[in-house]
Design a protein around this motif. Structure first.
Motif, short mmCIF file in Angstrom:
data_model
loop_
_atom_site.label_atom_id
_atom_site.label_comp_id
_atom_site.label_asym_id
_atom_site.label_seq_id
_atom_site.Cartn_x
_atom_site.Cartn_y
_atom_site.Cartn_z
N ALA A 176 0.65 -1.12 0.04
CA ALA A 176 -0.10 -0.06 0.09
C ALA A 176 0.85 1.12 0.03
O ALA A 176 2.14 1.36 0.32
CB ALA A 176 -0.71 0.04 1.21
N TYR A 177 0.32 2.37 -0.53
CA TYR A 177 1.04 3.55 -0.43
C TYR A 177 0.14 4.72 0.12
O TYR A 177 -1.12 4.68 0.18
CB TYR A 177 1.62 4.08 -1.66
CG TYR A 177 0.69 4.43 -3.02
CD1 TYR A 177 -0.06 5.45 -3.00
CD2 TYR A 177 -0.19 3.34 -3.54
CE1 TYR A 177 -0.80 5.63 -4.09
CE2 TYR A 177 -1.17 3.55 -4.29
CZ TYR A 177 -1.32 4.92 -4.53
OH TYR A 177 -2.36 5.17 -5.63
N ILE A 187 3.60 12.25 17.73
CA ILE A 187 4.56 11.05 18.24
C ILE A 187 3.25 9.85 18.29
O ILE A 187 2.25 10.10 18.86
CB ILE A 187 5.11 11.61 19.41
CG1 ILE A 187 6.18 12.66 19.20
CG2 ILE A 187 5.90 10.18 20.01
CD1 ILE A 187 6.90 13.10 20.51
N HIS A 188 3.89 8.65 17.97
CA HIS A 188 3.12 7.51 18.02
C HIS A 188 1.80 7.48 17.06
O HIS A 188 1.11 6.57 17.34
CB HIS A 188 2.61 7.14 19.65
CG HIS A 188 3.78 7.19 20.22
ND1 HIS A 188 4.86 6.41 20.37
CD2 HIS A 188 3.98 7.92 21.53
CE1 HIS A 188 5.93 6.53 21.39
NE2 HIS A 188 5.20 7.24 22.11
N GLN A 189 1.75 8.37 16.31
CA GLN A 189 0.53 8.47 15.45
C GLN A 189 0.94 7.42 14.03
O GLN A 189 2.02 7.30 13.63
CB GLN A 189 0.28 9.98 14.62
CG GLN A 189 -0.75 9.74 13.79
CD GLN A 189 -1.21 11.14 13.24
OE1 GLN A 189 -0.70 12.50 13.75
NE2 GLN A 189 -1.90 11.42 12.20
N THR A 190 -0.27 6.71 13.91
CA THR A 190 -0.04 5.49 12.86
C THR A 190 0.08 6.26 11.39
O THR A 190 -0.82 6.91 11.16
CB THR A 190 -1.09 4.70 13.23
OG1 THR A 190 -1.17 4.04 14.39
CG2 THR A 190 -1.04 3.34 12.05
N VAL A 191 1.00 5.85 10.59
CA VAL A 191 1.00 6.44 9.10
C VAL A 191 -0.05 5.49 8.44
O VAL A 191 0.23 4.07 8.24
CB VAL A 191 2.31 6.17 8.78
CG1 VAL A 191 2.39 6.73 7.11
CG2 VAL A 191 3.05 7.19 9.26
N LYS A 192 -1.02 5.98 8.01
CA LYS A 192 -2.37 5.14 7.22
C LYS A 192 -1.97 5.44 5.70
O LYS A 192 -2.24 6.26 4.95
CB LYS A 192 -3.43 5.79 7.66
CG LYS A 192 -3.77 5.66 9.15
CD LYS A 192 -5.33 6.45 9.41
CE LYS A 192 -5.53 6.20 11.01
NZ LYS A 192 -6.74 6.90 11.34
N PHE A 193 -1.55 4.15 5.26
CA PHE A 193 -1.26 4.08 3.65
C PHE A 193 -2.57 3.70 3.09
O PHE A 193 -3.12 2.50 3.35
CB PHE A 193 -0.11 3.00 3.54
CG PHE A 193 1.03 3.07 4.21
CD1 PHE A 193 2.10 3.58 3.33
CD2 PHE A 193 1.27 2.74 5.65
CE1 PHE A 193 3.39 3.86 4.32
CE2 PHE A 193 2.86 2.92 6.09
CZ PHE A 193 3.76 3.50 5.35
N ASP A 194 -3.15 4.62 2.56
CA ASP A 194 -4.48 4.71 2.47
C ASP A 194 -4.97 3.79 0.82
O ASP A 194 -6.02 3.57 0.80
CB ASP A 194 -5.42 5.99 2.44
CG ASP A 194 -4.63 7.08 1.16
OD1 ASP A 194 -3.44 6.76 1.46
OD2 ASP A 194 -5.37 7.53 0.58
#
Length: 303
Positions: A176-177, A187-194
């Protein structure tokens, strides 16, 4: 002297006559026009008409403004409807792709199940034949007692398990990208590969950005990030533990000088474990879009 007196008298008579005529003329003209009260009424009416005209102009201007706002709102709604139609088309196409993948997975599972049933039927048939044979006359019965046939059965079971694992392995892979510029990450925020490229097994969730291990095994994970406006540090988290880290550190904060960083890791994970990429530095900004897909997250079952 007498002549002068005569001229003077003549002029006096003419002047007197003129005053009388002028006075009569004025009285006659006044009688032809309206009275003062009537004139005031006319002026008051003119004033009222002017006021009404002004009010009508104001009302017309207000209605024009209201009409302009209405026309603009209709245009905005038309644009919104067009965008929604395009989104519905994309969702419909995506659903069709997911349904096709689901049908493929169901077919593979059915084939695996049928193969398992066939092997179990063969095992049952051979065991029944061995039990029905004479211990002294049937050499195969002696082989079973000696363990050779038992080892063969174990080998077949191991081969079946291996084939099942190979079937499952073919179904667990995702990539995914990130399709937009994501800034002010905490900080600690999830990177959401949408945006999903591949999701065999449907183990990756594009809404949460989390991959959930569907079967115990050894997995490979690869991730990349990109930045030009800030220093970015991310971590790969598995089973609530930091497993790997990646960073992007531009020398100059300029959009034309992007820096890409990432990492690769091999992990043995149990079924149900969650894996994701999270931000590790306050107020970070990562750059990616539908054309320049610089921020990606991928993984697959190795064995």
């Amino acid at each position: 002297m007498a002549i002068l007196k005569s001229v003077f008298v003549l002029l006096l008579v003419i002047f007197t006559s003129w005053e009388v005529v002028s006075s009569e003329f004025e009285n006659e003209n006044i009688s032809e026009f309206v009275t003062k009260d009537e004139m005031n009424k006319v002026l008051e009416l003119v004033k009222l008409q002017d006021q009404k005209l002004s009010e009508l102009k104001t009302e017309m201007k207000r209605k024009h403004l209201k009409l302009d706002r209405f026309v603009k709102r209709v245009a905005d709604l038309e644009v919104r409807v067009l965008k929604q139609s395009r989104e519905l088309e994309k969702i419909g196409a995506h659903d069709e792709i997911e349904n096709e993948r689901l049908r493929g997975i169901e077919t593979k599972l059915q084939r695996t199940s049928d193969s398992k049933k066939d092997i179990f039927a063969n095992f049952t048939f051979n065991a029944a034949n061995n039990r029905a044979g004479n211990r002294e006359d049937d050499p195969e019965h002696t082989i079973i007692e000696g363990g050779t046939a038992g080892n063969e059965i174990k080998q077949r079971i191991v081969a079946t398990s291996h084939n099942q694992r190979r079937a499952i392995q073919a179904q667990v892979a995702f990539s995914a990208y990130l399709s937009y510029f994501q800034e002010h990450l905490g900080i600690h925020q999830t990177v959401k590969f949408d945006k999903i490229i591949t999701n065999d097994g449907n183990a990756y969730n594009a809404v949460t950005g989390i991959f959930t291990v569907p079967v115990t095994g050894t997995y490979v994970f690869i991730f990349y990030i990109n930045s030009s406006n800030s220093i970015v540090e991310v971590r790969l988290i598995a089973d609530n533990s930091i497993i790997a880290s990646g960073t992007s550190r531009p020398y100059e904060f300029n959009q034309s000088k992007d820096v890409q960083g990432g990492g690769t890791v091999v992990l043995h994970l149990n079924q149900g474990v969650s894996v994701w990429i999270e931000n590790a530095r306050a107020d970070s900004a990562i750059y990616s879009n539908d054309v320049d897909r610089w921020v990606t997250f991928s993984g697959f079952l190795l064995y």
